[in-house]
Motif scaffolding. Structure first.
Motif, PDB file in Angstrom:
ATOM      1  N   ILE A  15       0.826  -1.198   0.000  1.00 49.28           N
ATOM      2  CA  ILE A  15       0.000   0.000   0.000  1.00 49.28           C
ATOM      3  C   ILE A  15       0.867   1.258   0.000  1.00 49.28           C
ATOM      4  O   ILE A  15       1.771   1.396   0.822  1.00 49.28           O
ATOM      5  N   ASP A  73      -0.148  -2.271  -4.776  1.00 48.70           N
ATOM      6  CA  ASP A  73      -1.462  -2.907  -4.921  1.00 48.70           C
ATOM      7  C   ASP A  73      -2.608  -1.947  -4.629  1.00 48.70           C
ATOM      8  O   ASP A  73      -3.713  -2.114  -5.135  1.00 48.70           O
ATOM      9  N   ALA A  74      -2.340  -0.970  -3.764  1.00 47.21           N
ATOM     10  CA  ALA A  74      -3.386  -0.038  -3.337  1.00 47.21           C
ATOM     11  C   ALA A  74      -2.748   1.306  -2.995  1.00 47.21           C
ATOM     12  O   ALA A  74      -1.582   1.363  -2.587  1.00 47.21           O
ATOM     13  N   GLY A 127     -13.588   5.928  -3.507  1.00 47.21           N
ATOM     14  CA  GLY A 127     -12.699   4.821  -3.824  1.00 47.21           C
ATOM     15  C   GLY A 127     -12.920   4.367  -5.242  1.00 47.21           C
ATOM     16  O   GLY A 127     -13.975   4.613  -5.836  1.00 47.21           O
ATOM     17  N   VAL A 129     -10.896   1.820  -8.721  1.00 50.01           N
ATOM     18  CA  VAL A 129      -9.900   0.876  -9.220  1.00 50.01           C
ATOM     19  C   VAL A 129      -9.372   1.396 -10.550  1.00 50.01           C
ATOM     20  O   VAL A 129     -10.141   1.903 -11.375  1.00 50.01           O
ATOM     21  N   THR A 133      -5.194  -1.605  -9.514  1.00 45.25           N
ATOM     22  CA  THR A 133      -4.804  -1.007  -8.243  1.00 45.25           C
ATOM     23  C   THR A 133      -6.029  -0.376  -7.576  1.00 45.25           C
ATOM     24  O   THR A 133      -6.800   0.314  -8.240  1.00 45.25           O
ATOM     25  N   TYR A 134      -6.169  -0.594  -6.288  1.00 43.95           N
ATOM     26  CA  TYR A 134      -7.233   0.056  -5.524  1.00 43.95           C
ATOM     27  C   TYR A 134      -6.773   1.458  -5.142  1.00 43.95           C
ATOM     28  O   TYR A 134      -5.604   1.655  -4.782  1.00 43.95           O
ATOM     29  N   PHE A 157      -8.963  -5.243   3.313  1.00 47.20           N
ATOM     30  CA  PHE A 157      -7.612  -5.630   2.900  1.00 47.20           C
ATOM     31  C   PHE A 157      -7.102  -6.863   3.649  1.00 47.20           C
ATOM     32  O   PHE A 157      -5.930  -7.195   3.582  1.00 47.20           O
ATOM     33  N   PHE A 166     -11.413  -7.315  -0.627  1.00 45.86           N
ATOM     34  CA  PHE A 166     -10.735  -6.794  -1.811  1.00 45.86           C
ATOM     35  C   PHE A 166      -9.589  -7.695  -2.272  1.00 45.86           C
ATOM     36  O   PHE A 166      -9.306  -7.793  -3.459  1.00 45.86           O
ATOM     37  N   MET A 170      -8.334  -9.290  -6.218  1.00 46.72           N
ATOM     38  CA  MET A 170      -7.225  -8.567  -6.852  1.00 46.72           C
ATOM     39  C   MET A 170      -6.757  -9.217  -8.162  1.00 46.72           C
ATOM     40  O   MET A 170      -6.547  -8.505  -9.148  1.00 46.72           O
TER      41      MET A 170
END
Length: 180
Positions: A15, A73-74, A127, A129, A133-134, A157, A166, A170
């Motif tokens: 993250i 990833d986020a 929020g 995507v 990627t979040y 997460f 989530f 992924m």
């Protein structure tokens, strides 16, 4: 009701944390510190961290850079979600979203209502995507960052969270790119 299934493995998420502010520095970034402490405390990895000014193009460019990074990833941003003229984080996020996670803002408002009452309507937390990627835009206060993490994101997460989370989807975020 949601729960953590301890029989399942935990999968750490990478993250990145971005603070949007014209005035904060690494020494005064309490909201960024709050997010870093919480995500690492939950077993996730800090993939990157930065501070950018309240400039829509600059925010969107940093988001795009991190979206393109396979080590992220986020992305959690803090700041710039309010109603003033300089608050452009939400617009920058929406410039890069492929899909918006509309319920995130609604759930965040419900959580905030319990803490700050009707003042929750002044937040535009959101929020989405993009590029697998979040991305989540959170208000700039440490309290709001704690609320978003502790009440929503820590569970979503966590790969052990049931009935869904989530992390388990992924690998499918970019499945539309594999279709021919």
């Amino acid at each position: 009701m949601s729960r953590i299934d301890e029989s399942l493995p935990f999968h750490p998420v990478r993250i990145a944390v971005l603070t949007v502010s014209d005035t904060r520095t690494p020494d005064t970034d309490r909201s960024g510190d709050t997010l870093v402490e919480r995500l690492t405390g939950a077993g996730h990895m800090l993939a990157a961290r930065g501070i950018v000014p309240d400039e829509r193009a600059t925010i969107a460019a940093r988001l795009r850079d991190w979206i393109a990074d396979p080590g992220v990833d986020a992305i959690l941003t803090t700041g710039g979600t309010g109603l003033t003229g300089r608050d452009v984080t939400v617009e920058a996020h929406r410039d890069v979203y492929e899909k918006e996670i509309e319920a995130f803002g609604t759930v965040f408002t419900l959580v905030s209502m319990q803490k700050i009452g009707t003042s929750a309507v002044q937040s535009r937390a959101c929020g989405g995507v993009a590029g697998g990627t979040y991305l989540f835009a959170l208000p700039g206060s440490p309290g709001a960052c704690r609320d978003a993490w502790d009440e929503i994101l820590v569970l979503q997460f966590d790969s052990r969270h049931r009935p869904c989370n989530f992390v388990e989807i992924m690998p499918r975020l970019e499945e539309h790119l594999r279709r021919k």
